[in-house]
Design a protein around this motif. Structure first.
Motif, short mmCIF file in Angstrom:
data_model
loop_
_atom_site.label_atom_id
_atom_site.label_comp_id
_atom_site.label_asym_id
_atom_site.label_seq_id
_atom_site.Cartn_x
_atom_site.Cartn_y
_atom_site.Cartn_z
N UNK A 156 0.82 -1.21 0.00
CA UNK A 156 0.00 0.00 0.00
C UNK A 156 0.86 1.27 0.00
N UNK A 157 1.96 1.24 0.73
CA UNK A 157 2.88 2.38 0.75
C UNK A 157 3.48 2.61 -0.64
N UNK A 158 3.81 1.54 -1.35
CA UNK A 158 4.33 1.66 -2.70
C UNK A 158 3.31 2.25 -3.66
N UNK A 159 2.06 1.83 -3.53
CA UNK A 159 1.00 2.38 -4.37
C UNK A 159 0.83 3.87 -4.09
N UNK A 160 0.83 4.25 -2.81
CA UNK A 160 0.70 5.66 -2.45
C UNK A 160 1.89 6.45 -2.97
N UNK A 161 3.08 5.93 -2.77
CA UNK A 161 4.31 6.63 -3.19
C UNK A 161 4.31 6.89 -4.69
N UNK A 162 3.88 5.91 -5.47
CA UNK A 162 3.98 6.04 -6.92
C UNK A 162 2.81 6.70 -7.61
N UNK A 163 1.60 6.51 -7.08
CA UNK A 163 0.43 6.94 -7.85
C UNK A 163 -0.58 7.79 -7.09
N UNK A 164 -0.58 7.76 -5.77
CA UNK A 164 -1.64 8.45 -5.03
C UNK A 164 -1.16 9.65 -4.21
N UNK A 165 0.10 10.05 -4.35
CA UNK A 165 0.59 11.19 -3.57
C UNK A 165 0.97 12.33 -4.50
N UNK A 166 0.91 13.53 -3.97
CA UNK A 166 1.27 14.70 -4.75
C UNK A 166 1.23 15.96 -3.91
N UNK A 167 1.70 17.04 -4.50
CA UNK A 167 1.71 18.35 -3.85
C UNK A 167 1.25 19.41 -4.83
N UNK A 168 0.63 20.45 -4.30
CA UNK A 168 0.27 21.61 -5.09
C UNK A 168 0.48 22.84 -4.22
N UNK A 169 1.22 23.80 -4.72
CA UNK A 169 1.50 25.04 -3.98
C UNK A 169 0.92 26.21 -4.76
N UNK A 170 0.11 27.00 -4.09
CA UNK A 170 -0.42 28.25 -4.65
C UNK A 170 0.05 29.38 -3.74
N UNK A 171 -0.13 30.62 -4.13
CA UNK A 171 0.29 31.72 -3.24
C UNK A 171 -0.44 31.75 -1.90
N UNK A 172 -1.57 31.07 -1.78
CA UNK A 172 -2.32 31.12 -0.52
C UNK A 172 -2.42 29.79 0.21
N UNK A 173 -2.24 28.67 -0.49
CA UNK A 173 -2.45 27.36 0.14
C UNK A 173 -1.40 26.34 -0.29
N UNK A 174 -1.25 25.36 0.56
CA UNK A 174 -0.46 24.17 0.26
C UNK A 174 -1.42 23.00 0.31
N UNK A 175 -1.44 22.21 -0.75
CA UNK A 175 -2.29 21.02 -0.78
C UNK A 175 -1.40 19.79 -0.87
N UNK A 176 -1.60 18.84 0.05
CA UNK A 176 -0.82 17.61 0.10
C UNK A 176 -1.77 16.45 -0.14
N UNK A 177 -1.42 15.61 -1.11
CA UNK A 177 -2.23 14.44 -1.42
C UNK A 177 -1.50 13.20 -0.90
N UNK A 178 -2.22 12.39 -0.12
CA UNK A 178 -1.68 11.14 0.38
C UNK A 178 -2.81 10.11 0.36
N UNK A 179 -2.54 8.95 -0.18
CA UNK A 179 -3.54 7.90 -0.35
C UNK A 179 -4.78 8.43 -1.06
N UNK A 180 -4.57 9.34 -2.03
CA UNK A 180 -5.66 9.84 -2.84
C UNK A 180 -6.47 10.97 -2.22
#
Length: 172
Positions: free
Chosen positions: A59-83
């Motif tokens: 499950x950690x491998x699936x999250x690491x490769x396909x279900x995690x991500x980051x998005x940075x805007x001037x006002x917010x930080x969005x962190x994706x983990x396990x979708x």
């Protein structure tokens, strides 16, 4: 009216290699535990425990490769983990430090808020880890020009603004 800029994480080949490696190790552990179960290894709880560890690694491998991500805007930080996306507003962050990430040695930024809350931002092995870190520091600097960068992070990245989300300082 201009749309606000955002920096979004991009997975690299290394991200997928680490993810597949974790999944293969997890599947191998599950297979070994299944074989031990069938052979009657005692105590049974230990076989179950290590089998569950193997499932977690997959499950950690699936999250690491396909279900995690980051998005940075001037006002917010969005962190994706396990979708799932979690959103963190940036104005209350006062200091930033950098640590080594335990999953493969990438950098991990730690945002320290005024309430004592710490937000860990794993940059891992993203193809654009540098611009992500610089964009996050730019956004934090826009909200708090007195942002404190810990010395080892400042030596590694420099001082904001970097020109990713905030206008770069002109040198005179």
């Amino acid at each position: 009216m201009e749309e606000p800029k955002a920096v979004v994480s991009k997975r690299s080949l290394q991200t997928y290699v680490v993810a597949v490696g974790l999944m293969v190790m997890g599947l191998a552990l599950v297979a070994l535990c299944s074989a031990a179960w069938l052979q009657g290894v005692e105590p049974r709880w230990s076989v179950i425990l290590f089998g569950l560890l193997g499932v977690y690694m997959v499950l950690l491998g699936v999250d690491e490769g396909w279900l995690s991500g980051l998005e940075v805007t001037p006002t917010h930080l969005r962190i994706q983990s396990f979708g799932r996306w979690t959103e963190h507003p940036l104005p209350r962050v006062e200091a930033v430090d950098g640590l080594r990430d335990i999953l493969g040695g990438g950098i991990q930024l730690v945002l320290i808020a005024s309430e004592g809350e710490a937000i860990r931002v794993p940059l891992r092995r993203y193809a654009n880890a540098g611009p992500l870190a610089q964009g996050l520091l730019d956004a934090l600097w826009l909200k708090n020009p007195q942002l404190i960068l810990m010395p080892r992070l400042a030596r590694r990245l420099g001082q904001p603004p970097f020109g990713v989300l905030a206008a770069k300082k002109s040198r005179r």
